[in-house]
Design an enzyme around this catalytic site. Sequence first.
Site, PDB file in Angstrom:
ATOM      1  N   CYS A 144      71.037 -65.405 136.312  1.00  0.00           N
ATOM      2  CA  CYS A 144      70.088 -66.526 136.403  1.00  0.00           C
ATOM      3  C   CYS A 144      70.643 -67.637 137.299  1.00  0.00           C
ATOM      4  O   CYS A 144      71.597 -68.324 136.924  1.00  0.00           O
ATOM      5  CB  CYS A 144      69.804 -67.046 134.997  1.00  0.00           C
ATOM      6  SG  CYS A 144      68.862 -68.574 134.929  1.00  0.00           S
ATOM      7  N   CYS A 149      70.511 -71.122 135.778  1.00  0.00           N
ATOM      8  CA  CYS A 149      71.534 -71.232 134.727  1.00  0.00           C
ATOM      9  C   CYS A 149      72.886 -71.594 135.336  1.00  0.00           C
ATOM     10  O   CYS A 149      73.611 -72.443 134.807  1.00  0.00           O
ATOM     11  CB  CYS A 149      71.654 -69.923 133.951  1.00  0.00           C
ATOM     12  SG  CYS A 149      70.170 -69.423 133.060  1.00  0.00           S
TER      13      CYS A 149
END
Length: 96
Positions: free
Chosen positions: A16, A19
Amino acid sequence: MSSDKIAIIDFWAPWCGPCKAISPVFETLANQLSEESVDFYKLDIENPSVDLSEHNIGSIPNFRAYKQGVQIGNVVGARPQLLSEEVQRVVAISKA
């Protein structure tokens, strides 16, 4: 998550991009507030032992704050300012 301390959890995944982008902000907050009655955790959603249905995680990054097992805060997405404000808000709850 059932203790009197507030638990702030970063639900993330290694693949991600958002993230990864907000991870340093989360880690900075954790370091700055290490003396407060708040614990910071990172949970990799790819870990087979993590039950996402238990936390109703629909998208990541997803930050949840819990006190005594009850969710008291939530930020979805890589939003550094909002994350910082929400962490400060739940820290204030821990002092009340």
